[in-house]
Design a protein around this motif. Structure first.
Motif, PDB file in Angstrom:
ATOM      1  N   ARG A  64       3.205  10.403  -7.656  1.00  0.00           N
ATOM      2  CA  ARG A  64       4.173  11.268  -8.565  1.00  0.00           C
ATOM      3  C   ARG A  64       3.626  11.381  -9.840  1.00  0.00           C
ATOM      4  N   LEU A  65       2.365  10.651  -9.780  1.00  0.00           N
ATOM      5  CA  LEU A  65       1.656  10.563 -11.271  1.00  0.00           C
ATOM      6  C   LEU A  65       0.624  12.002 -11.392  1.00  0.00           C
ATOM      7  N   PRO A  66       0.567  12.211 -12.502  1.00  0.00           N
ATOM      8  CA  PRO A  66      -0.599  13.146 -12.736  1.00  0.00           C
ATOM      9  C   PRO A  66      -2.200  12.288 -12.374  1.00  0.00           C
ATOM     10  N   PHE A  67      -3.065  13.014 -11.364  1.00  0.00           N
ATOM     11  CA  PHE A  67      -4.132  12.264 -10.936  1.00  0.00           C
ATOM     12  C   PHE A  67      -3.814  11.230  -9.938  1.00  0.00           C
ATOM     13  N   GLY A  68      -2.411  11.044  -9.529  1.00  0.00           N
ATOM     14  CA  GLY A  68      -1.989   9.769  -8.798  1.00  0.00           C
ATOM     15  C   GLY A  68      -2.768   9.543  -7.558  1.00  0.00           C
ATOM     16  N   ASN A  69      -3.366  10.597  -6.861  1.00  0.00           N
ATOM     17  CA  ASN A  69      -4.032  10.338  -5.510  1.00  0.00           C
ATOM     18  C   ASN A  69      -5.420   9.562  -6.098  1.00  0.00           C
ATOM     19  N   TRP A  70      -6.000  10.256  -7.157  1.00  0.00           N
ATOM     20  CA  TRP A  70      -7.201   9.688  -7.512  1.00  0.00           C
ATOM     21  C   TRP A  70      -6.935   8.328  -7.808  1.00  0.00           C
ATOM     22  N   LEU A  71      -5.903   8.016  -8.728  1.00  0.00           N
ATOM     23  CA  LEU A  71      -5.637   6.651  -8.857  1.00  0.00           C
ATOM     24  C   LEU A  71      -5.254   5.739  -7.946  1.00  0.00           C
ATOM     25  N   PHE A  72      -4.608   6.116  -7.028  1.00  0.00           N
ATOM     26  CA  PHE A  72      -4.469   5.379  -5.587  1.00  0.00           C
ATOM     27  C   PHE A  72      -5.778   5.077  -4.889  1.00  0.00           C
ATOM     28  N   THR A  73      -6.552   5.922  -4.776  1.00  0.00           N
ATOM     29  CA  THR A  73      -7.969   5.734  -4.209  1.00  0.00           C
ATOM     30  C   THR A  73      -8.502   4.674  -4.790  1.00  0.00           C
ATOM     31  N   LYS A  74      -8.806   4.761  -6.379  1.00  0.00           N
ATOM     32  CA  LYS A  74      -9.447   3.721  -7.248  1.00  0.00           C
ATOM     33  C   LYS A  74      -8.888   2.360  -6.789  1.00  0.00           C
ATOM     34  N   VAL A  75      -7.721   2.270  -6.599  1.00  0.00           N
ATOM     35  CA  VAL A  75      -7.083   1.002  -6.423  1.00  0.00           C
ATOM     36  C   VAL A  75      -7.600   0.459  -5.104  1.00  0.00           C
ATOM     37  N   VAL A  76      -7.583   1.263  -4.119  1.00  0.00           N
ATOM     38  CA  VAL A  76      -7.933   0.984  -2.599  1.00  0.00           C
ATOM     39  C   VAL A  76      -9.371   0.657  -2.923  1.00  0.00           C
ATOM     40  N   CYS A  77     -10.261   1.215  -3.645  1.00  0.00           N
ATOM     41  CA  CYS A  77     -11.722   0.926  -3.512  1.00  0.00           C
ATOM     42  C   CYS A  77     -11.985  -0.351  -4.478  1.00  0.00           C
ATOM     43  N   PHE A  78     -11.008  -0.803  -5.402  1.00  0.00           N
ATOM     44  CA  PHE A  78     -11.028  -2.017  -6.095  1.00  0.00           C
ATOM     45  C   PHE A  78     -10.848  -2.828  -5.104  1.00  0.00           C
ATOM     46  N   LYS A  79      -9.706  -2.817  -4.287  1.00  0.00           N
ATOM     47  CA  LYS A  79      -9.634  -3.977  -3.482  1.00  0.00           C
ATOM     48  C   LYS A  79     -10.672  -4.138  -2.161  1.00  0.00           C
ATOM     49  N   ALA A  80     -11.041  -3.030  -1.826  1.00  0.00           N
ATOM     50  CA  ALA A  80     -12.196  -2.922  -0.659  1.00  0.00           C
ATOM     51  C   ALA A  80     -13.314  -2.246  -1.294  1.00  0.00           C
TER      52      ALA A  80
ATOM     53  N   VAL B  49       0.875  -1.166   0.099  1.00  0.00           N
ATOM     54  CA  VAL B  49       0.015   0.094  -0.004  1.00  0.00           C
ATOM     55  C   VAL B  49       0.921   1.437   0.065  1.00  0.00           C
ATOM     56  N   LEU B  50       1.866   1.242   0.919  1.00  0.00           N
ATOM     57  CA  LEU B  50       2.740   2.417   0.844  1.00  0.00           C
ATOM     58  C   LEU B  50       3.547   2.683  -0.427  1.00  0.00           C
ATOM     59  N   THR B  51       3.889   1.638  -0.692  1.00  0.00           N
ATOM     60  CA  THR B  51       4.884   1.405  -1.955  1.00  0.00           C
ATOM     61  C   THR B  51       3.962   2.025  -3.396  1.00  0.00           C
ATOM     62  N   ALA B  52       2.780   1.589  -3.221  1.00  0.00           N
ATOM     63  CA  ALA B  52       1.874   1.970  -4.180  1.00  0.00           C
ATOM     64  C   ALA B  52       1.556   3.382  -4.199  1.00  0.00           C
ATOM     65  N   TRP B  53       1.248   3.932  -3.080  1.00  0.00           N
ATOM     66  CA  TRP B  53       0.854   5.379  -2.771  1.00  0.00           C
ATOM     67  C   TRP B  53       2.249   6.087  -3.126  1.00  0.00           C
ATOM     68  N   ARG B  54       3.341   5.858  -2.956  1.00  0.00           N
ATOM     69  CA  ARG B  54       4.560   6.583  -3.367  1.00  0.00           C
ATOM     70  C   ARG B  54       4.877   6.514  -4.685  1.00  0.00           C
ATOM     71  N   THR B  55       4.394   5.515  -5.564  1.00  0.00           N
ATOM     72  CA  THR B  55       4.550   5.397  -6.696  1.00  0.00           C
ATOM     73  C   THR B  55       3.480   6.472  -7.598  1.00  0.00           C
ATOM     74  N   PHE B  56       2.169   6.166  -6.948  1.00  0.00           N
ATOM     75  CA  PHE B  56       1.159   6.997  -7.765  1.00  0.00           C
ATOM     76  C   PHE B  56       1.160   8.450  -7.428  1.00  0.00           C
TER      77      PHE B  56
END
Length: 161
Positions: free
Chosen positions: A16-32, A7-14
């Protein structure tokens, strides 16, 4: 190899990307998937800290037009769970939510931001009840909700061959 969680590794990767927080949140919501029902947005994540926001929209309203109590609980659990998953040493420990005590302090008639935070650094034990305090604030920076979410932390057992 790092002892940082996926989770922390994904956060640090995402992030840095445009819309990274949004993408990370989508991954979290896909998992849960249930968390996706309130359309959260993760603002920040680091060891011992997570913050996220839910917009004041009809999909999370109760019958009086304010953010529903259970949506507030869901946001609190999202922040606490993501923070614990990012903080607990994933190679040696695991966690599961055990209970939640919630306090509704005021009607939530604006967007709401949740903050889950525990003191760091800390020693991780086996069979430990970790109480994660979560606070929710409206856009006027007024405290509108608090929760103590107990996470049951255990050491991982070695698999027998």
């Amino acid at each position: 190899m790092s002892n940082k969680s996926a989770v922390l590794t994904a956060w640090r990767t995402f992030k840095r990307l445009p819309f990274g927080n949004w993408l990370f949140t989508k991954v979290v919501c896909f998992k849960a998937p249930y968390f996706g029902s309130m359309k959260p947005y993760v603002l920040d994540l680091r060891d011992g800290h997570c913050s996220a926001v839910v917009k004041n929209r009809r999909r999370v309203h109760n019958h009086i037009g304010t953010i529903h109590a259970i949506a507030q609980c869901n946001l609190a659990e999202l922040c606490a769970g993501v923070m614990v998953d990012a903080t607990v040493p994933y190679k040696t420990h695991r966690w599961i939510p055990k209970c939640m005590t919630a306090n509704y302090l005021a009607k939530v008639d604006t967007d709401v931001t949740a903050v889950a935070e525990i003191p760091m650094p800390r020693q991780w034990l086996d069979k430990e009840d970790l109480v994660v305090p979560v606070k929710l604030y409206n856009t006027r920076n007024e405290l509108v909700f608090t929760a103590d979410i107990t996470m049951y932390i255990t050491k991982k057992t070695e698999k027998k061959k």
